[in-house]
Design a protein around this motif. Structure first.
Motif, PDB file in Angstrom:
ATOM      1  N   GLY A  60       0.844  -1.189   0.000  1.00 21.02           N
ATOM      2  CA  GLY A  60       0.000   0.000   0.000  1.00 21.02           C
ATOM      3  C   GLY A  60       0.876   1.235   0.000  1.00 21.02           C
ATOM      4  O   GLY A  60       2.107   1.138  -0.112  1.00 21.02           O
ATOM      5  N   PRO A  61       0.286   2.415   0.168  1.00 20.75           N
ATOM      6  CA  PRO A  61       1.092   3.644   0.199  1.00 20.75           C
ATOM      7  C   PRO A  61       2.029   3.667   1.412  1.00 20.75           C
ATOM      8  O   PRO A  61       1.807   2.956   2.396  1.00 20.75           O
ATOM      9  CB  PRO A  61       0.044   4.757   0.299  1.00 20.75           C
ATOM     10  N   ALA A  62       3.054   4.484   1.334  1.00 20.55           N
ATOM     11  CA  ALA A  62       4.002   4.620   2.447  1.00 20.55           C
ATOM     12  C   ALA A  62       3.263   5.033   3.714  1.00 20.55           C
ATOM     13  O   ALA A  62       2.453   5.957   3.698  1.00 20.55           O
ATOM     14  CB  ALA A  62       5.074   5.643   2.098  1.00 20.55           C
ATOM     15  N   GLY A  63       3.525   4.323   4.798  1.00 21.16           N
ATOM     16  CA  GLY A  63       2.918   4.649   6.078  1.00 21.16           C
ATOM     17  C   GLY A  63       1.559   4.028   6.315  1.00 21.16           C
ATOM     18  O   GLY A  63       1.031   4.096   7.431  1.00 21.16           O
ATOM     19  N   SER A  64       0.958   3.412   5.299  1.00 23.99           N
ATOM     20  CA  SER A  64      -0.360   2.795   5.466  1.00 23.99           C
ATOM     21  C   SER A  64      -0.249   1.525   6.312  1.00 23.99           C
ATOM     22  O   SER A  64       0.839   0.982   6.519  1.00 23.99           O
ATOM     23  CB  SER A  64      -0.961   2.461   4.108  1.00 23.99           C
ATOM     24  N   VAL A  65      -1.397   1.061   6.797  1.00 23.29           N
ATOM     25  CA  VAL A  65      -1.415  -0.174   7.580  1.00 23.29           C
ATOM     26  C   VAL A  65      -0.891  -1.335   6.753  1.00 23.29           C
ATOM     27  O   VAL A  65      -0.147  -2.186   7.248  1.00 23.29           O
ATOM     28  CB  VAL A  65      -2.843  -0.460   8.085  1.00 23.29           C
ATOM     29  N   PHE A  66      -1.259  -1.385   5.471  1.00 28.61           N
ATOM     30  CA  PHE A  66      -0.775  -2.449   4.591  1.00 28.61           C
ATOM     31  C   PHE A  66       0.749  -2.429   4.511  1.00 28.61           C
ATOM     32  O   PHE A  66       1.407  -3.465   4.605  1.00 28.61           O
ATOM     33  CB  PHE A  66      -1.366  -2.282   3.192  1.00 28.61           C
ATOM     34  N   GLN A  67       1.311  -1.244   4.348  1.00 29.56           N
ATOM     35  CA  GLN A  67       2.766  -1.121   4.212  1.00 29.56           C
ATOM     36  C   GLN A  67       3.471  -1.451   5.523  1.00 29.56           C
ATOM     37  O   GLN A  67       4.510  -2.124   5.532  1.00 29.56           O
ATOM     38  CB  GLN A  67       3.116   0.288   3.746  1.00 29.56           C
ATOM     39  N   LEU A  68       2.905  -1.028   6.652  1.00 29.94           N
ATOM     40  CA  LEU A  68       3.503  -1.318   7.956  1.00 29.94           C
ATOM     41  C   LEU A  68       3.483  -2.817   8.239  1.00 29.94           C
ATOM     42  O   LEU A  68       4.453  -3.374   8.775  1.00 29.94           O
ATOM     43  CB  LEU A  68       2.754  -0.559   9.056  1.00 29.94           C
ATOM     44  N   ASN A  69       2.393  -3.487   7.869  1.00 33.91           N
ATOM     45  CA  ASN A  69       2.329  -4.939   8.059  1.00 33.91           C
ATOM     46  C   ASN A  69       3.334  -5.659   7.172  1.00 33.91           C
ATOM     47  O   ASN A  69       3.955  -6.649   7.574  1.00 33.91           O
ATOM     48  CB  ASN A  69       0.920  -5.444   7.773  1.00 33.91           C
ATOM     49  N   ALA A  70       3.494  -5.181   5.947  1.00 35.32           N
ATOM     50  CA  ALA A  70       4.472  -5.790   5.040  1.00 35.32           C
ATOM     51  C   ALA A  70       5.883  -5.682   5.602  1.00 35.32           C
ATOM     52  O   ALA A  70       6.691  -6.611   5.476  1.00 35.32           O
ATOM     53  CB  ALA A  70       4.392  -5.127   3.664  1.00 35.32           C
ATOM     54  N   GLU A  71       6.189  -4.567   6.253  1.00 34.33           N
ATOM     55  CA  GLU A  71       7.504  -4.406   6.878  1.00 34.33           C
ATOM     56  C   GLU A  71       7.708  -5.445   7.982  1.00 34.33           C
ATOM     57  O   GLU A  71       8.797  -6.002   8.138  1.00 34.33           O
ATOM     58  CB  GLU A  71       7.637  -2.997   7.453  1.00 34.33           C
ATOM     59  N   LYS A  72       6.665  -5.712   8.746  1.00 37.55           N
ATOM     60  CA  LYS A  72       6.767  -6.719   9.809  1.00 37.55           C
ATOM     61  C   LYS A  72       6.984  -8.108   9.212  1.00 37.55           C
ATOM     62  O   LYS A  72       7.775  -8.903   9.727  1.00 37.55           O
ATOM     63  CB  LYS A  72       5.502  -6.701  10.663  1.00 37.55           C
ATOM     64  N   TYR A  73       6.272  -8.389   8.129  1.00 38.85           N
ATOM     65  CA  TYR A  73       6.465  -9.681   7.447  1.00 38.85           C
ATOM     66  C   TYR A  73       7.909  -9.822   6.984  1.00 38.85           C
ATOM     67  O   TYR A  73       8.506 -10.908   7.064  1.00 38.85           O
ATOM     68  CB  TYR A  73       5.537  -9.772   6.223  1.00 38.85           C
ATOM     69  N   ARG A  74       8.459  -8.744   6.446  1.00 39.03           N
ATOM     70  CA  ARG A  74       9.830  -8.791   5.917  1.00 39.03           C
ATOM     71  C   ARG A  74      10.824  -9.175   7.004  1.00 39.03           C
ATOM     72  O   ARG A  74      11.717  -9.996   6.782  1.00 39.03           O
ATOM     73  CB  ARG A  74      10.211  -7.448   5.301  1.00 39.03           C
ATOM     74  N   LYS A  75      10.669  -8.618   8.194  1.00 39.63           N
ATOM     75  CA  LYS A  75      11.598  -8.935   9.284  1.00 39.63           C
ATOM     76  C   LYS A  75      11.472 -10.394   9.716  1.00 39.63           C
ATOM     77  O   LYS A  75      12.471 -11.061  10.005  1.00 39.63           O
ATOM     78  CB  LYS A  75      11.318  -8.007  10.468  1.00 39.63           C
ATOM     79  N   ILE A  76      10.243 -10.892   9.755  1.00 32.70           N
ATOM     80  CA  ILE A  76      10.034 -12.277  10.186  1.00 32.70           C
ATOM     81  C   ILE A  76      10.591 -13.252   9.157  1.00 32.70           C
ATOM     82  O   ILE A  76      11.273 -14.224   9.503  1.00 32.70           O
ATOM     83  CB  ILE A  76       8.531 -12.529  10.428  1.00 32.70           C
ATOM     84  N   LEU A  77      10.327 -13.002   7.880  1.00 31.41           N
ATOM     85  CA  LEU A  77      10.832 -13.898   6.841  1.00 31.41           C
ATOM     86  C   LEU A  77      12.349 -13.853   6.748  1.00 31.41           C
ATOM     87  O   LEU A  77      12.985 -14.865   6.411  1.00 31.41           O
ATOM     88  CB  LEU A  77      10.218 -13.538   5.489  1.00 31.41           C
ATOM     89  N   ALA A  78      12.931 -12.705   7.052  1.00 33.14           N
ATOM     90  CA  ALA A  78      14.398 -12.587   7.004  1.00 33.14           C
ATOM     91  C   ALA A  78      15.050 -13.524   8.014  1.00 33.14           C
ATOM     92  O   ALA A  78      16.173 -13.996   7.785  1.00 33.14           O
ATOM     93  CB  ALA A  78      14.807 -11.145   7.264  1.00 33.14           C
ATOM     94  N   ARG A  79      14.377 -13.802   9.117  1.00 30.53           N
ATOM     95  CA  ARG A  79      14.926 -14.727  10.113  1.00 30.53           C
ATOM     96  C   ARG A  79      15.058 -16.138   9.556  1.00 30.53           C
ATOM     97  O   ARG A  79      15.822 -16.942  10.086  1.00 30.53           O
ATOM     98  CB  ARG A  79      14.024 -14.745  11.357  1.00 30.53           C
TER      99      ARG A  79
END
Length: 442
Positions: A60-79
């Protein structure tokens, strides 16, 4: 001076014997190896390749809930050694269009309910519903309004093209008899819509997490003169549009001391699904659902702990891998091993199982097959010998008898040239004795 005496008559027959017949052994083992290789090839043919180490999500757009959730997914998958690339978008509708376009390079995305319509979404499936996305309708008015139809003739920020906000807003406006010409519809969302409402450039703004930030919504809650619309008809809306859910913000949930809000506020919220293409690797499907549990599984103001992710089908079919995960959890290997190691072992088993099932039992048959191959060669000569003996027993002319005996001599010559393993020497000599017996008797 003594000279060594050569004994060709004794040494020559020994050349007909060997410890083992490699030719017969090869022709015995080759079929078993061939069947095993076919089994391994078939396993590779029907097995998915190794899971990729990179995924792309449309958010989603920068700062949106969709974008914030995607950032959290990225950190988890990176592990787990998986890189998640985040591709910003205008919201749910653009996410869906990207998932439907093979050339977009997108693997997964957040899509809220009500977006599919008549689009051919058969190539997509859901990994589950991951959260509710409440629609917040903020308006500026001297007194509260209770019906959306009261927004006719107003300036409305409904979100940009491609956003889920715009899709839901247009549906609700149409349901209340407001057509594009009956109000001024502006493609504003997020911070732009927030400031337009604060600066009195618009009269109302539809905001959702796919195109607005939580900070924008919080700021409007505490801005004097701006109200959060109470969808008093939420139950009726949810029955008319099944993809919309009714949520309630309890009285006093924002501030107990000031009793904000002063009464229960009803909201409408489509459910957001984590949607993927049908080419998604099963191992990554499990990994994404695990990430969704970590991100969306906690209790919030609008959901209970453990409510999401949920195996609820709306507009997308739940994938078979997701069904298996929600029923019995992760595959056994992935429960007790790191993701990279479980993936390696899983693929190794594809080779090991055909070897275990085909090659090992097949090798146990090698001695029996080898024995049958050697004996069949000897038995073949016994069959010829029996037919010659029957010919000699019949009434033959002198010429026919001489021809039969000549054929018997040829058989003896060929038998003497036959190479036989030493372990079968007894059967070889018995055959030669039987040939001599037939000759002497007749």
């Amino acid at each position: 001076m003594k000279q060594s005496i050569k004994m060709p008559s004794l040494n020559r027959p020994l050349t007909r014997f060997a410890r083992i017949s490699f030719r017969d052994l090869v022709f015995t083992v080759l079929p078993i190896l061939f069947i095993t290789i076919l089994g391994i090839g078939a396993a590779y043919r029907f097995m998915r390749p190794a899971p990729p180490t990179t995924l792309t999500i449309t958010s989603g757009p920068a700062g949106s809930v969709f974008q914030l959730n995607a950032e959290k997914y990225r950190k988890i998958l990176a592990r787990n050694g998986v890189t998640l690339k985040i591709l910003p978008s205008n919201g749910s509708l653009e996410n869906l269009n990207r998932l439907l376009a093979p050339s977009s390079g997108v693997d997964i995305g957040f899509v809220q309910g009500g977006m599919v319509g008549d689009k051919p979404a058969g190539t997509l499936f859901s990994l589950g519903s991951v959260f509710h996305e409440p629609l917040a309708l903020f308006y500026r008015s001297g007194k509260p309004i209770s019906l959306i139809s009261q927004l006719a003739g107003k300036r409305l920020a409904i979100g940009p093209e491609g956003s889920g906000t715009r899709a839901v807003a247009m549906t609700l406006l149409k349901a209340n008899g407001i057509k594009p010409g009956d109000a001024t519809l502006l493609d504003l969302s997020g911070e732009a819509a927030t400031w337009a409402l604060v600066d009195e450039k618009v009269d109302a703004a539809f905001l959702m997490g796919d195109s607005a930030t939580p900070a924008d919504m919080r700021s409007l809650l505490w801005t004097p003169g701006i109200h959060l619309f109470n969808f008093s008809q939420a139950e009726a809306y949810s029955r008319r549009y099944p993809y919309l859910n009714q949520l309630v913000i309890p009285m006093g949930a924002f501030d107990f001391g000031k009793n904000e809000p002063a009464s229960d506020i009803h909201l409408l919220a489509p459910t957001v699904e984590l949607v993927a293409r049908n080419s998604l690797h099963p191992a990554l499907s499990d990994l994404l659902i695990e990430a969704a549990r970590e991100v969306h599984g906690r209790a919030t103001l609008l959901q209970r702990a453990g409510e999401f992710p949920a195996p609820v089908e709306h507009e997308f079919r739940l994938s078979d891998d997701a069904k298996r995960y929600y029923t019995s959890g992760k595959k056994l290997l992935y429960r007790y091993m790191p993701f990279w190691l479980a993936t390696l072992v899983d693929r190794f088993l594809v080779v090991f199982v055909p070897v275990l099932v085909l090659l090992i039992p097949g090798l146990k048959l090698v001695p029996a097959l080898y024995d049958w191959r050697i004996k069949s060669r000897i038995y073949r000569w016994y069959g010829i010998l029996i037919s010659l003996e029957r010919a000699l027993l019949s009434r033959q002319t002198t010429e026919e008898r001489e021809e039969t005996l000549k054929r018997l001599d040829e058989i003896e010559t060929q038998v003497n040239r036959m190479k036989v393993p030493l372990s079968y020497a007894d059967q070889f000599y018995v055959l030669r004795d039987h040939i001599s017996f037939v000759r002497q008797r007749y």
